[in-house]
Design a protein around this motif. Sequence first.
Motif, PDB file in Angstrom:
ATOM      1  N   ASN A  16      45.120  33.895  32.269  1.00 42.16           N
ATOM      2  CA  ASN A  16      44.360  35.022  32.698  1.00 42.16           C
ATOM      3  C   ASN A  16      44.682  35.370  31.201  1.00 42.16           C
ATOM      4  O   ASN A  16      44.118  36.636  30.489  1.00 42.16           O
ATOM      5  N   ASP A  54      45.157  41.567  43.592  1.00 43.72           N
ATOM      6  CA  ASP A  54      43.717  41.849  43.170  1.00 43.72           C
ATOM      7  C   ASP A  54      43.478  42.131  41.622  1.00 43.72           C
ATOM      8  O   ASP A  54      42.578  41.765  40.733  1.00 43.72           O
ATOM      9  N   SER A  57      42.381  38.331  41.165  1.00 40.99           N
ATOM     10  CA  SER A  57      41.216  38.241  41.764  1.00 40.99           C
ATOM     11  C   SER A  57      41.439  36.753  42.173  1.00 40.99           C
ATOM     12  O   SER A  57      40.594  36.389  42.264  1.00 40.99           O
ATOM     13  N   SER A  59      42.670  35.480  46.242  1.00 41.40           N
ATOM     14  CA  SER A  59      43.274  35.891  47.924  1.00 41.40           C
ATOM     15  C   SER A  59      45.137  35.754  47.541  1.00 41.40           C
ATOM     16  O   SER A  59      45.603  35.154  47.013  1.00 41.40           O
TER      17      SER A  59
END
Length: 80
Positions: A16, A54, A57, A59
């Motif tokens: 990311n 979170d 993104s 679980s």
Amino acid sequence: MNLKIGTIIKQLRQQNNVTQEQLATALYVSPQAISRWESEICYPDIEFLPALADFFSVSTDELLGYKLSERAETLENIKK
């Protein structure tokens, strides 16, 4: 089970394009804490798992390296 949450955090962070400093700021921890987690010197407190999941993104299961598809396959093999 060999917990590899540090490796997973590092992979997600790099995928990311997030720096350790940016992740630390988002979680209100020090960049050194992120570094220790990624080096697997220690683990994040359980209270950080939902925030980490979170942020990336994913679980909490994925964050912990637990894959539901592998579990289903294992159960099918046991049934056979």
